[in-house]
Structures are given as structure tokens and as C-alpha cells.
Scaffold this active site. Structure first.
Site, PDB file in Angstrom:
ATOM      1  N   ALA A  23       0.413   4.215   0.330  1.00 14.13           N
ATOM      2  CA  ALA A  23       0.065   5.248   1.310  1.00 14.13           C
ATOM      3  C   ALA A  23       0.601   4.921   2.700  1.00 14.13           C
ATOM      4  O   ALA A  23       0.517   5.746   3.602  1.00 14.13           O
ATOM      5  CB  ALA A  23      -1.452   5.427   1.363  1.00 14.13           C
ATOM      6  N   CYS A  24       1.174   3.743   2.877  1.00 16.05           N
ATOM      7  CA  CYS A  24       1.649   3.283   4.183  1.00 16.05           C
ATOM      8  C   CYS A  24       3.165   3.426   4.276  1.00 16.05           C
ATOM      9  O   CYS A  24       3.907   2.868   3.461  1.00 16.05           O
ATOM     10  CB  CYS A  24       1.248   1.822   4.370  1.00 16.05           C
ATOM     11  SG  CYS A  24       2.008   1.014   5.788  1.00 16.05           S
ATOM     12  N   GLY A  25       3.645   4.136   5.285  1.00 23.81           N
ATOM     13  CA  GLY A  25       5.079   4.330   5.475  1.00 23.81           C
ATOM     14  C   GLY A  25       5.826   3.030   5.718  1.00 23.81           C
ATOM     15  O   GLY A  25       6.926   2.828   5.200  1.00 23.81           O
ATOM     16  N   ASN A  77       0.874  -1.164   0.000  1.00 25.73           N
ATOM     17  CA  ASN A  77       0.000   0.000   0.000  1.00 25.73           C
ATOM     18  C   ASN A  77       0.912   1.215   0.000  1.00 25.73           C
ATOM     19  O   ASN A  77       1.555   1.516   1.011  1.00 25.73           O
ATOM     20  CB  ASN A  77      -0.905   0.003   1.229  1.00 25.73           C
ATOM     21  CG  ASN A  77      -1.798   1.229   1.301  1.00 25.73           C
ATOM     22  OD1 ASN A  77      -1.680   2.146   0.492  1.00 25.73           O
ATOM     23  ND2 ASN A  77      -2.693   1.260   2.267  1.00 25.73           N
ATOM     24  N   ARG A 111       6.202   1.368   2.416  1.00 26.78           N
ATOM     25  CA  ARG A 111       7.217   2.054   1.584  1.00 26.78           C
ATOM     26  C   ARG A 111       8.627   1.733   2.077  1.00 26.78           C
ATOM     27  O   ARG A 111       9.537   1.504   1.274  1.00 26.78           O
ATOM     28  CB  ARG A 111       6.989   3.569   1.584  1.00 26.78           C
ATOM     29  CG  ARG A 111       5.751   4.002   0.835  1.00 26.78           C
ATOM     30  CD  ARG A 111       5.692   5.514   0.632  1.00 26.78           C
ATOM     31  NE  ARG A 111       5.793   6.275   1.858  1.00 26.78           N
ATOM     32  CZ  ARG A 111       4.769   6.663   2.610  1.00 26.78           C
ATOM     33  NH1 ARG A 111       3.527   6.345   2.264  1.00 26.78           N
ATOM     34  NH2 ARG A 111       4.948   7.374   3.710  1.00 26.78           N
TER      35      ARG A 111
END
Length: 147
Positions: free
Chosen positions: A16-18, A14, A21
């Protein structure tokens, strides 16, 4: 550095997820470009999700994200649902699937925290790596920094 595509490494990601990433960054820091599965757009099949859970050696409930809707709305905090029902909820609402899940030839892991991926990566880190928040995970000597 150009990363080699490696079909044997997959990340259920995802962007949007740190944590997701950071995990992807650690995989890429080995010189490998994994297969990136944007699971919110293309959720796994029931069979794939069940296999991932089995391969991780975790319970179905432990893969549920609890801090997102519709967790509360569906009453998922109550211990009244079967594993099959919980999987149905995750397939219907992929945001309920915790992430990132990484699959490599060395194993399958829910990578929370992101450095858990280091335990299943077949190749070593190629350079220093810090998380987005600045926490150093791999030092200049390419060694894992333990907390």
C-alpha cells in the site's frame, strides 16, 4: 524479462506504500526477484528486528513511523520509552515499523527515499526507471539521475 529469484535480497514491504512499491521496482529492474516479506502480515521476530536496526546503524526510535496510529495514542512522541519498549510497540503494532527495509549482500537500508536502494544493490539497473509519480530515477542509458 523474467527475474531470477535471489534469496540474498529481502524487502520488508507494504504494497500500500508508494515508496515501498518504487523500491521493489528498482530491485526488479536489476533482473532480480527478491524475497518479499509482507511485514504487516508476518512481522519480524524481536531478534530479527533488533538485527535489522543494528545492521542499518540507526536508532530504534528512527525506525518508528510517526504519522500513523497508534503512534500518538501510545504517546510515542514522548522520550520516556526504552529501546526495548519501542521494539515491543513495533512488534505489537507492525504499522509502526518504517519501510521499506532492504537487505542485500552489500548492506541493509531503510529505503526512504526509494532510490537509496541503489546504494546496496549488487547488480546494475537493466533499463530506465521512473517512480510512480513520474520522477525519473534511471535514465535511458541506465544511469542514475541525481537531483
Amino acid at each position: 524479462m523474467t527475474n531470477m529469484i535471489d534469496d540474498s535480497i529481502k524487502i520488508y514491504h507494504n504494497p500500500a506504500c508508494g515508496t515501498s512499491r518504487n523500491t521493489l521496482g528498482l530491485i526488479r529492474n536489476t533482473g532480480v526477484e527478491p524475497t518479499v516479506i509482507l511485514y504487516l502480515d508476518t512481522p519480524p521476530s524481536r531478534q530479527t528486528l533488533q538485527q535489522l536496526i543494528t545492521d542499518m546503524g540507526i536508532s530504534v526510535r528512527s525506525l518508528l513511523r510517526q504519522n500513523v496510529e497508534p503512534f500518538e495514542t501510545l504517546g510515542l512522541s514522548e522520550d520516556k520509552f526504552s529501546d526495548s519498549e519501542l521494539i515491543n510497540f513495533m512488534l505489537e503494532h507492525p504499522i509502526l515499523i518504517n519501510r521499506p527495509i532492504v537487505v542485500t549482500p552489500l548492506g541493509t537500508c531503510l529505503c526512504r527515499p526509494s532510490e537509496r536502494v541503489l546504494d546496496i544493490l549488487p547488480k546494475p539497473q537493466l533499463g530506465a526507471f521512473s517512480k510512480e509519480d513520474g520522477e525519473v530515477v534511471i535514465d535511458a542509458n541506465r544511469q542514475r539521475v541525481k537531483k
